[in-house]
Motif scaffolding. Structure first.
Motif, short mmCIF file in Angstrom:
data_model
loop_
_atom_site.label_atom_id
_atom_site.label_comp_id
_atom_site.label_asym_id
_atom_site.label_seq_id
_atom_site.Cartn_x
_atom_site.Cartn_y
_atom_site.Cartn_z
N PRO A 1 15.19 4.95 -1.14
CA PRO A 1 15.18 5.65 0.16
C PRO A 1 15.10 4.70 1.36
CG PRO A 1 13.29 6.32 -1.19
CD PRO A 1 13.99 5.24 -1.91
N PHE A 2 14.82 3.43 1.13
CA PHE A 2 14.58 2.52 2.24
C PHE A 2 15.59 1.38 2.27
CE2 PHE A 2 10.48 4.12 0.64
CZ PHE A 2 10.14 4.93 1.70
N PRO A 3 16.37 1.29 3.33
CA PRO A 3 17.33 0.19 3.42
C PRO A 3 16.60 -1.14 3.57
CG PRO A 3 17.33 1.50 5.45
CD PRO A 3 16.42 2.19 4.48
N ILE A 4 17.23 -2.20 3.14
CA ILE A 4 16.63 -3.54 3.18
C ILE A 4 16.22 -3.92 4.60
CG2 ILE A 4 18.81 -4.81 3.37
CD1 ILE A 4 15.77 -5.90 1.30
N GLU A 5 16.99 -3.46 5.59
CA GLU A 5 16.66 -3.77 6.98
C GLU A 5 15.29 -3.18 7.37
OE1 GLU A 5 20.79 -3.93 6.09
OE2 GLU A 5 19.59 -2.10 6.17
N LEU A 6 14.98 -2.00 6.88
CA LEU A 6 13.69 -1.38 7.17
C LEU A 6 12.55 -2.14 6.48
CD1 LEU A 6 12.27 1.00 8.61
CD2 LEU A 6 12.38 2.21 6.43
N LEU A 7 12.78 -2.58 5.25
CA LEU A 7 11.77 -3.35 4.54
C LEU A 7 11.53 -4.70 5.23
CD1 LEU A 7 12.86 -2.59 0.87
CD2 LEU A 7 10.98 -1.54 2.16
N ALA B 1 7.41 2.70 4.51
CA ALA B 1 8.29 2.22 3.44
C ALA B 1 7.42 1.79 2.28
CB ALA B 1 9.17 1.06 3.92
N ASP B 2 7.98 1.84 1.08
CA ASP B 2 7.23 1.43 -0.10
C ASP B 2 8.17 0.86 -1.14
OD1 ASP B 2 8.25 3.61 -1.76
OD2 ASP B 2 6.90 4.92 -0.64
N SER C 1 0.81 -1.22 0.00
CA SER C 1 0.00 0.00 0.00
C SER C 1 0.84 1.27 0.00
CB SER C 1 -0.90 0.02 1.24
OG SER C 1 -1.75 -1.09 1.27
N GLY C 2 2.13 1.15 0.22
CA GLY C 2 2.99 2.31 0.41
C GLY C 2 2.99 3.33 -0.71
N GLY C 3 3.09 2.88 -1.94
CA GLY C 3 3.12 3.81 -3.06
C GLY C 3 1.83 4.59 -3.19
N TYR C 4 0.71 3.90 -3.07
CA TYR C 4 -0.59 4.58 -3.14
C TYR C 4 -0.72 5.59 -2.00
CZ TYR C 4 -5.48 5.61 -2.59
OH TYR C 4 -6.67 6.27 -2.43
N LEU C 5 -0.36 5.19 -0.79
CA LEU C 5 -0.50 6.07 0.37
C LEU C 5 0.41 7.28 0.28
CD1 LEU C 5 -0.89 3.35 3.11
CD2 LEU C 5 -2.69 4.85 2.22
#
Length: 189
Positions: free
Chosen positions: A76-82, A70-71, A54-58
């Protein structure tokens, strides 16, 4: 060729193959459109946590007031955050990992997908609904919104808290001959 075109236009091929999209203009059925409208209309508290899909839409719908957790943009988002995002979605909201990350990032509102593809199979919905640390304030056929149960958030909890066990999700408009509306009804049921 005509038979294949007819299957696409009537959405038969999309529904038979379990696709996320259907024929025609507009957003796909699984985007949390109504939940995003609820968040914006009622000025729910930030920081927002969302599931990956849903991240891109939001980001487009609620940003910049509600930056997403995260999206799919990747950079912009490190793999650890994902990976943390995935762990959180699949964890009970009263777990230690949720408490730690909500405190770390100041998360006060959660929106996650309950769509039949890419949503509900990953979310422990019963635990979200019965959480003491988070209260459901919105629920429809594709998403749930929760607010963190803290003194500063009580105005939203008092005003919008729902009981998932007794909450009725309204079906889409009555069946018609339009292919898109039939596809939306199919996905709802």
């Amino acid at each position: 060729a005509l038979l294949h075109i007819a299957e696409i236009i009537t959405n038969r091929s999309y529904l038979a193959n379990g696709e996320l999209s259907s024929f025609g203009t507009g957003l796909s059925w699984w985007y949390p459109q109504r939940a995003a409208q609820f968040i914006a209309s009622n000025a729910l508290p930030g920081q927002l946590f969302n599931d990956y899909n849903s991240g891109g839409y939001l980001t487009l719908r609620l940003g910049p007031k509600y930056p997403d957790f995260a999206d799919g943009r990747g950079i912009p988002f490190p793999i650890e955050l994902l990976m943390k995002q995935s762990t959180l979605v699949e964890s009970p909201p009263d777990s230690a990992v949720w408490t730690e990350e909500a405190d770390r990032y100041g998360i006060n509102t959660i929106i996650v997908s309950l769509a039949r593809i890419g949503g509900l199979e990953y979310v422990p919905l019963r635990q979200y609904c019965e959480s003491s640390g988070w209260k459901p304030v919105y629920l429809d056929d594709v998403s749930i919104v929760l607010v963190r149960n803290r003194p500063e958030n009580q105005q939203w909890i008092r005003g919008f808290a729902i009981d998932c066990a007794n909450h009725r999700i309204a079906p889409p408009p009555a069946y018609s001959s339009r292919a898109r509306e039939r596809a939306d009804a199919y996905n709802f049921y």
